[in-house]
Enzyme design. Structure first.
Site, short mmCIF file in Angstrom:
data_model
loop_
_atom_site.label_atom_id
_atom_site.label_comp_id
_atom_site.label_asym_id
_atom_site.label_seq_id
_atom_site.Cartn_x
_atom_site.Cartn_y
_atom_site.Cartn_z
N LYS A 59 66.31 36.59 4.15
CA LYS A 59 64.88 36.40 4.49
C LYS A 59 64.43 37.42 5.52
O LYS A 59 63.42 38.09 5.34
CB LYS A 59 64.70 34.98 5.02
CG LYS A 59 63.43 34.76 5.83
CD LYS A 59 63.42 33.35 6.41
CE LYS A 59 62.42 33.14 7.51
NZ LYS A 59 62.75 33.79 8.79
N ASN A 60 65.17 37.54 6.62
CA ASN A 60 64.68 38.38 7.71
C ASN A 60 64.72 39.87 7.37
O ASN A 60 63.97 40.65 7.96
CB ASN A 60 65.44 38.09 9.01
CG ASN A 60 65.04 36.74 9.59
OD1 ASN A 60 64.03 36.17 9.19
ND2 ASN A 60 65.84 36.23 10.52
N CYS A 87 57.28 30.00 13.48
CA CYS A 87 57.88 28.80 14.05
C CYS A 87 57.60 28.68 15.54
O CYS A 87 57.68 29.67 16.28
CB CYS A 87 59.39 28.84 13.86
SG CYS A 87 59.90 28.33 12.23
N ARG A 145 56.68 33.20 22.19
CA ARG A 145 57.25 34.35 21.49
C ARG A 145 56.32 35.55 21.61
O ARG A 145 55.56 35.86 20.70
CB ARG A 145 57.53 33.98 20.03
CG ARG A 145 58.54 32.87 19.91
CD ARG A 145 58.78 32.46 18.48
NE ARG A 145 59.66 33.35 17.76
CZ ARG A 145 59.99 33.20 16.49
NH1 ARG A 145 59.49 32.20 15.80
NH2 ARG A 145 60.81 34.04 15.90
N ARG A 156 59.80 27.71 3.75
CA ARG A 156 59.54 29.05 4.27
C ARG A 156 60.77 29.94 4.16
O ARG A 156 60.64 31.16 4.02
CB ARG A 156 59.13 28.99 5.76
CG ARG A 156 57.72 28.56 6.01
CD ARG A 156 57.36 28.83 7.46
NE ARG A 156 57.93 30.09 7.89
CZ ARG A 156 58.40 30.35 9.11
NH1 ARG A 156 58.32 29.45 10.04
NH2 ARG A 156 58.92 31.53 9.40
C1 UD1 Z 1 64.01 37.41 14.81
C2 UD1 Z 1 64.21 36.56 13.59
C3 UD1 Z 1 64.51 35.12 14.00
C4 UD1 Z 1 65.68 35.08 14.98
C5 UD1 Z 1 65.48 36.05 16.13
C6 UD1 Z 1 66.70 36.19 17.02
C7 UD1 Z 1 62.87 37.63 11.93
C8 UD1 Z 1 61.66 37.58 11.09
N1 UD1 Z 1 63.04 36.62 12.78
O1 UD1 Z 1 62.87 36.89 15.50
O2 UD1 Z 1 64.83 34.39 12.83
O3 UD1 Z 1 65.77 33.78 15.50
O4 UD1 Z 1 65.17 37.37 15.63
O5 UD1 Z 1 67.80 36.60 16.27
O6 UD1 Z 1 63.69 38.52 11.81
N2 UD1 Z 1 60.86 38.85 23.15
C9 UD1 Z 1 59.98 39.18 24.16
N3 UD1 Z 1 59.04 40.12 23.88
C10 UD1 Z 1 58.94 40.73 22.66
C11 UD1 Z 1 59.86 40.37 21.64
C12 UD1 Z 1 60.83 39.42 21.91
O7 UD1 Z 1 60.04 38.66 25.27
O8 UD1 Z 1 58.07 41.59 22.47
C13 UD1 Z 1 61.90 37.82 23.43
C14 UD1 Z 1 61.70 36.56 22.58
O9 UD1 Z 1 60.77 35.68 23.15
C15 UD1 Z 1 63.11 36.02 22.52
C16 UD1 Z 1 63.97 37.29 22.51
O10 UD1 Z 1 63.15 38.34 23.01
O11 UD1 Z 1 63.36 35.30 23.69
C17 UD1 Z 1 64.51 37.69 21.16
O12 UD1 Z 1 63.45 37.73 20.23
P1 UD1 Z 1 63.48 38.65 18.94
O13 UD1 Z 1 64.85 39.18 18.72
O14 UD1 Z 1 62.37 39.63 19.05
O15 UD1 Z 1 63.15 37.60 17.83
P2 UD1 Z 1 62.15 37.72 16.62
O16 UD1 Z 1 62.06 39.15 16.15
O17 UD1 Z 1 60.90 36.99 16.94
#
Ligand code: UD1
Length: 423
Positions: free
Chosen positions: A22-23, A117, A122, A401
């Site tokens: 999915k991701n 979610c 986030r 989803r």
């Molecule tokens: C992706 C995955 C999700 C998974 C997560 C962690 C997808 C579509 N989703 O989510 O399933 O749970 O990786 O493996 O691939 N953060 C910030 N600022 C930002 C971006 C992130 O503070 O601009 C923080 C987030 O709040 C979180 C951490 O960084 O605490 C990691 O988030 P991130 O790896 O970016 O997760 P997602 O890309 O949202």
């Protein structure tokens, strides 16, 4: 609204084929915008998030055909709508990849802040910091991110956290930037590597994906390609946990064992038996649950650590182990919404900040529960499959989803699960 009715207590037995990731899919589909020609993507999971993204691309003007066998053809050449509205993105957090892809291809983008979610705050500040470092002007007005660049220029970008989304988004935009971009403290998840491989097949020059330093040399043009995405690490992990929770014996096909090492290690520590095999054409994994499992401690970490997306299903399993387990959720600050639902089923869990203490009980009992997000839904299914009696799981649109034909796959393994459509 549909719900699942599950009569628990039956061991899962047989073979299951894992779908495409999915991701990876949610990043590779928008990445196709970067090509000046059509792309063909294979091994896509047919899940709600993919349908939503398909619809968004069509509303932008792309021609998209999605076939039942998981093959998609995207012709981005007729895209003429560069504004992605809140109605389009509210269901899907990964819509943020349209920012990097549109900025890279067209030099501008307007994207409503993404949905997805609710598992904590986030933000997308790292994504925005990355686009700005590449020379884009980025502003947020009325919940919409506006980004604009006459020309993107390669840059050195350090990520404060190894964010999967920010790493991929920066890679997308940097592929079309002038000069070299270096991302330091990049995410190393398997789907980061998959997206880099896809972009390289389109003519990009990305080196180091899968390590914490990624180097991208921008190209003036990228061409169409055909690409098959990797199997889903999280779907595979969910079936592994469900097999162990039900004391079953399941063979998983279409998997990459190295992507599953963290979960295999923890399941073996609990007392499960896991054997890796290779039938000459592909790898498989055999997962067998034992008698009452031992308690284990889990800390969620970026890859290759234990994935946050499997924390919730793993907690469902640990509610039935012998002794106390501790789970520390290091990635998202509010990913324990499934706990009250597991407690309804007889679990004994205490949450204090980012740590959950689970006191193992002999068994769980069927109850009426609600999924609060995608992986919380998976956790409730695991619990329901193992529990004594009947469980009703509501809010299963969250599960739709991210899991392809979930109930069909579980039924083929002997689960007593029925999807009931309500008026
Ligand atoms: C992706 C995955 C999700 C998974 C997560 C962690 C997808 C579509 N989703 O989510 O399933 O749970 O990786 O493996 O691939 N953060 C910030 N600022 C930002 C971006 C992130 O503070 O601009 C923080 C987030 O709040 C979180 C951490 O960084 O605490 C990691 O988030 P991130 O790896 O970016 O997760 P997602 O890309 O949202």
């Amino acid at each position: 609204m549909a719900y699942y009715k599950i009569n628990g207590g039956r061991p899962l037995e047989g073979q299951v084929t894992i779908s495409g990731a999915k991701n990876a899919a949610l990043a590779i589909i928008p990445a196709a915008i970067l090509a000046g020609q059509p792309c063909v993507i294979e091994n896509l999971p047919i899940i709600e998030d993919v349908h939503v993204l398909t619809e968004i691309l069509r509303l932008m003007g792309a021609e998209v055909e999605l076939y039942e066998n998981g093959c998609m053809r995207i012709d981005p050449t007729k895209i003429d709508n560069y504004e992605v509205t809140f109605e389009m993105v509210s269901k899907l957090r990964a819509s943020y990849y349209l920012l990097g892809a549109m900025l890279g291809r067209y030099g501008h983008a307007a994207l409503a802040l993404p949905g997805g979610c609710s598992i904590g705050n986030r933000p997308i500040d790292f994504h925005i910091k990355g686009m700005r470092a590449l020379g884009a002007e980025v502003e947020i007005r009325n919940g919409i991110v506006y980004a604009y660049a006459d020309e993107l220029r390669g840059a050195e970008i350090y990520l404060d956290m190894a964010s999967v989304g920010a790493t991929i988004n920066i890679m997308l935009a940097a592929c079309r930037a002038e000069g070299q971009t270096v991302i330091t403290n990049a995410a190393k998840e398997p789907h980061v590597v998959d997206v880099a491989n896809f972009l390289n097949m389109m003519g990009a020059s990305i080196k180091g994906a899968g390590t914490d330093v990624i180097r991208i040399k921008g190209r003036k043009e990228l061409h169409g390609t055909s690409y098959a995405i990797i199997p889903d690490q999280i779907e595979a992990g969910t079936f592994m946990i469900a097999a162990v929770a039900t004391k079953g014996n399941v063979v998983l096909n279409n998997i990459i064992p190295t992507h599953l090492e963290a979960i295999s290690a923890k399941l073996m520590e609990c007392g499960a038996h896991i054997a890796e095999g290779d039938d000459g054409t592909e790898f498989f994994l055999q997962v067998q649950g034992g008698d009452r499992l031992r308690a284990v401690n889990i800390k969620t970490l970026p890859y290759p650590g234990f994935p946050t997306d499997l924390q919730q299903p793993m907690m469902a399993l640990l509610t039935m182990s012998k002794g106390n387990s501790y789970i520390v959720e290091n990635i998202f600050e509010d990913r324990f919404n499934h706990v009250p639902e597991l407690i309804r089923m007889g679990a004994s869990i205490n949450v204090n900040g980012r740590t959950a203490t689970i006191e193992g009980v002999e068994k769980l009992y069927g109850a009426n529960v609600r999924a609060t997000d995608l992986r919380a839904g998976a956790a409730l299914i695991v619990a329901a499959l193992a529990a004594e009696g009947t469980t009703i799981v509501r809010n299963i649109h969250f599960i739709d989803r991210g899991y392809e034909r979930f109930e069909q796959k579980l039924r083929a393994l002997g689960a007593d699960i029925e999807r009931i459509e309500e008026d």
